[in-house]
Design an enzyme around this catalytic site. Structure first.
Site, PDB file in Angstrom:
ATOM      1  N   ARG A 227      -7.867   4.673 -19.046  1.00 48.61           N
ATOM      2  CA  ARG A 227      -6.685   6.210 -18.843  1.00 48.61           C
ATOM      3  C   ARG A 227      -5.728   6.647 -19.508  1.00 48.61           C
ATOM      4  O   ARG A 227      -4.867   5.913 -20.339  1.00 48.61           O
ATOM      5  CB  ARG A 227      -6.202   5.171 -17.434  1.00 48.61           C
ATOM      6  CG  ARG A 227      -7.173   5.794 -16.451  1.00 48.61           C
ATOM      7  CD  ARG A 227      -6.646   5.572 -15.127  1.00 48.61           C
ATOM      8  NE  ARG A 227      -5.549   6.012 -14.420  1.00 48.61           N
ATOM      9  CZ  ARG A 227      -5.091   5.819 -13.445  1.00 48.61           C
ATOM     10  NH1 ARG A 227      -5.361   5.307 -12.181  1.00 48.61           N
ATOM     11  NH2 ARG A 227      -3.782   5.920 -12.782  1.00 48.61           N
TER      12      ARG A 227
ATOM     13  N   LYS B 194      -5.956  -1.029  -5.338  1.00 50.53           N
ATOM     14  CA  LYS B 194      -6.108  -0.861  -4.062  1.00 50.53           C
ATOM     15  C   LYS B 194      -8.123   0.641  -4.972  1.00 50.53           C
ATOM     16  O   LYS B 194      -9.203   0.277  -3.700  1.00 50.53           O
ATOM     17  CB  LYS B 194      -4.941   1.055  -4.396  1.00 50.53           C
ATOM     18  CG  LYS B 194      -3.945   0.001  -4.003  1.00 50.53           C
ATOM     19  CD  LYS B 194      -3.523   1.763  -3.462  1.00 50.53           C
ATOM     20  CE  LYS B 194      -2.692   1.974  -4.762  1.00 50.53           C
ATOM     21  NZ  LYS B 194      -1.924   1.848  -5.932  1.00 50.53           N
TER      22      LYS B 194
ATOM     23  N   ARG C  85      -6.535  -2.894 -19.263  1.00 47.08           N
ATOM     24  CA  ARG C  85      -7.818  -2.289 -18.256  1.00 47.08           C
ATOM     25  C   ARG C  85      -9.080  -1.081 -18.325  1.00 47.08           C
ATOM     26  O   ARG C  85      -7.985  -0.177 -19.392  1.00 47.08           O
ATOM     27  CB  ARG C  85      -7.540  -1.602 -16.252  1.00 47.08           C
ATOM     28  CG  ARG C  85      -7.233  -0.697 -16.295  1.00 47.08           C
ATOM     29  CD  ARG C  85      -6.687  -0.495 -14.817  1.00 47.08           C
ATOM     30  NE  ARG C  85      -6.043   1.291 -14.702  1.00 47.08           N
ATOM     31  CZ  ARG C  85      -5.267   1.299 -13.712  1.00 47.08           C
ATOM     32  NH1 ARG C  85      -6.062   0.723 -12.111  1.00 47.08           N
ATOM     33  NH2 ARG C  85      -5.171   2.849 -13.153  1.00 47.08           N
TER      34      ARG C  85
ATOM     35  N   ARG D 142       5.609   4.017 -14.379  1.00 47.31           N
ATOM     36  CA  ARG D 142       4.947   4.398 -13.524  1.00 47.31           C
ATOM     37  C   ARG D 142       4.899   3.051 -12.289  1.00 47.31           C
ATOM     38  O   ARG D 142       5.286   3.267 -11.034  1.00 47.31           O
ATOM     39  CB  ARG D 142       3.026   4.169 -13.276  1.00 47.31           C
ATOM     40  CG  ARG D 142       2.862   5.825 -13.879  1.00 47.31           C
ATOM     41  CD  ARG D 142       1.371   5.324 -14.307  1.00 47.31           C
ATOM     42  NE  ARG D 142       0.169   4.589 -13.957  1.00 47.31           N
ATOM     43  CZ  ARG D 142      -0.998   3.941 -14.018  1.00 47.31           C
ATOM     44  NH1 ARG D 142      -0.758   3.810 -14.962  1.00 47.31           N
ATOM     45  NH2 ARG D 142      -1.606   4.202 -12.779  1.00 47.31           N
TER      46      ARG D 142
ATOM     47  N   ARG E 107       2.996   8.872  -0.802  1.00 49.16           N
ATOM     48  CA  ARG E 107       3.157   8.351  -2.300  1.00 49.16           C
ATOM     49  C   ARG E 107       4.692   7.453  -1.928  1.00 49.16           C
ATOM     50  O   ARG E 107       5.688   7.775  -2.735  1.00 49.16           O
ATOM     51  CB  ARG E 107       2.561   8.437  -3.401  1.00 49.16           C
ATOM     52  CG  ARG E 107       2.166   6.869  -4.261  1.00 49.16           C
ATOM     53  CD  ARG E 107       1.629   8.490  -5.917  1.00 49.16           C
ATOM     54  NE  ARG E 107       1.367   7.411  -6.402  1.00 49.16           N
ATOM     55  CZ  ARG E 107       0.068   6.897  -6.801  1.00 49.16           C
ATOM     56  NH1 ARG E 107      -1.431   7.815  -6.306  1.00 49.16           N
ATOM     57  NH2 ARG E 107      -0.167   6.559  -7.958  1.00 49.16           N
TER      58      ARG E 107
HETATM   59  P1  AMP Z   1      -3.493   6.918  -8.897  1.00 49.85           P
HETATM   60  O1  AMP Z   1      -4.704   7.456  -9.781  1.00 49.85           O
HETATM   61  O2  AMP Z   1      -3.943   6.957  -7.591  1.00 49.85           O
HETATM   62  O3  AMP Z   1      -2.618   5.577  -9.933  1.00 49.85           O
HETATM   63  O4  AMP Z   1      -2.439   8.471  -9.566  1.00 49.85           O
HETATM   64  C1  AMP Z   1      -2.677   8.351 -10.927  1.00 49.85           C
HETATM   65  C2  AMP Z   1      -1.296   9.775 -10.778  1.00 49.85           C
HETATM   66  O5  AMP Z   1      -1.760  10.866 -10.509  1.00 49.85           O
HETATM   67  C3  AMP Z   1       0.463   9.244 -10.713  1.00 49.85           C
HETATM   68  O6  AMP Z   1       0.901   8.061 -11.793  1.00 49.85           O
HETATM   69  C4  AMP Z   1       0.473  10.756 -10.015  1.00 49.85           C
HETATM   70  O7  AMP Z   1       1.161  10.837 -11.369  1.00 49.85           O
HETATM   71  C5  AMP Z   1      -0.871  11.392  -9.187  1.00 49.85           C
HETATM   72  N1  AMP Z   1      -0.764  10.891  -8.687  1.00 49.85           N
HETATM   73  C6  AMP Z   1      -1.350  10.683  -7.845  1.00 49.85           C
HETATM   74  N2  AMP Z   1      -1.455  10.379  -6.303  1.00 49.85           N
HETATM   75  C7  AMP Z   1      -0.179  11.209  -5.546  1.00 49.85           C
HETATM   76  C8  AMP Z   1       0.572  11.474  -4.813  1.00 49.85           C
HETATM   77  N3  AMP Z   1      -0.509  10.942  -3.502  1.00 49.85           N
HETATM   78  N4  AMP Z   1       1.931  11.983  -5.040  1.00 49.85           N
HETATM   79  C9  AMP Z   1       1.918  12.449  -6.160  1.00 49.85           C
HETATM   80  N5  AMP Z   1       1.364  12.013  -7.349  1.00 49.85           N
HETATM   81  C10 AMP Z   1       0.161  11.779  -7.214  1.00 49.85           C
END
Ligand code: AMP
Length: 228
Positions: free
Chosen positions: A160, A15, A127, A171, A90
């Protein structure tokens, strides 16, 4: 017409990479709630302090917090020509809140990237991202391993904090439980498209662009039909 896009899909589907390409090609901002939260953790703001432990466990930050972030962000002038949301919504409540925020604006185009579980685990646990600017390594760059430099800014490439095996599985579980229902939520809309994200990144980009172009042509046709 504004290009209002959301990018759906499990962690590791690509994404972020695809959203970044779209943003650059169309001159619209990419809005990643994950990037905004990581930045807050990095700088140690109140938001960052609240989000850190939750993110480290692979769970979701509360709807209230992320909806607030997105509402404020979509109020700014730079989204007038459109935006691409990456990692939001999400949950179903987030999607409903986004519909409310979008009332009176051009319709959302929903792009889903579909990838099988085992491919996601492999991608996520191998990654790297740039510690300074957050850019993901291309799959082939990641083979260079930790210690390589960012192709954009030269910063150090690191894993990360939430890309270790245990948190990755959490996740993906969170995705299945809370986020996958969004495929159902959006799937029947005429502006929903899904592509196979197991393909090469350039192929995925081409398919997403074709989907958006076809939807744009459809809505222009509908608009001129309405005028006739
Ligand atoms: P990402 O970089 O999109 O994988 O997001 C990393 C982490 O940030 C996720 O595992 C969540 O803990 C938090 N996070 C990001 N976007 C959201 C969202 N829309 N709702 C809730 N938690 C989020």
């Amino acid at each position: 017409m504004a290009l209002n896009l959301i990018m759906l899909g499990p962690p590791g589907a690509g994404k972020g990479t695809q959203a970044e390409r779209f943003a650059a090609a169309k001159g619209i901002p990419k809005i990643s709630t994950g990037d905004i939260l990581r930045e807050a953790v990095h700088t140690g703001t109140e938001l960052g302090r609240r989000a850190k432990a939750i993110m480290e466990r692979g769970e979701l930050v509360s709807d209230e917090i992320v909806i607030g972030i997105v509402r404020e962000r979509l109020d700014r002038d730079d989204v007038k020509a459109g935006f691409i949301l990456d990692g939001f919504p999400r949950t179903v409540p987030q999607a409903k809140a986004l519909d409310a925020i979008m009332a009176g604006r051009d319709p959302l185009i929903v792009l889903n990237i579909d990838v099988a579980h085992d491919v996601l685990v492999r991608r996520l646990t191998t990654r790297l991202i740039c510690q300074d600017c957050g850019t993901n390594a291309l799959v082939e760059d990641a083979a260079a391993g930790a210690g390589s430099r960012c192709r954009k800014c030269g910063g150090p490439m690191v894993q990360r904090a939430d890309d270790n095996a245990a948190v990755v599985l959490e996740r993906l579980k969170t995705y299945q439980r809370d986020t996958k229902p969004l495929v159902e939520f959006y799937g029947a809309r005429p502006t929903y498209r899904s592509v196979n994200g197991a393909q090469a990144p350039d192929t995925v980009t081409a398919e997403l662009e074709a989907a958006v172009a076809a939807l744009g042509a459809m809505s222009k046709g509908a608009a001129s039909g309405a005028r006739a």
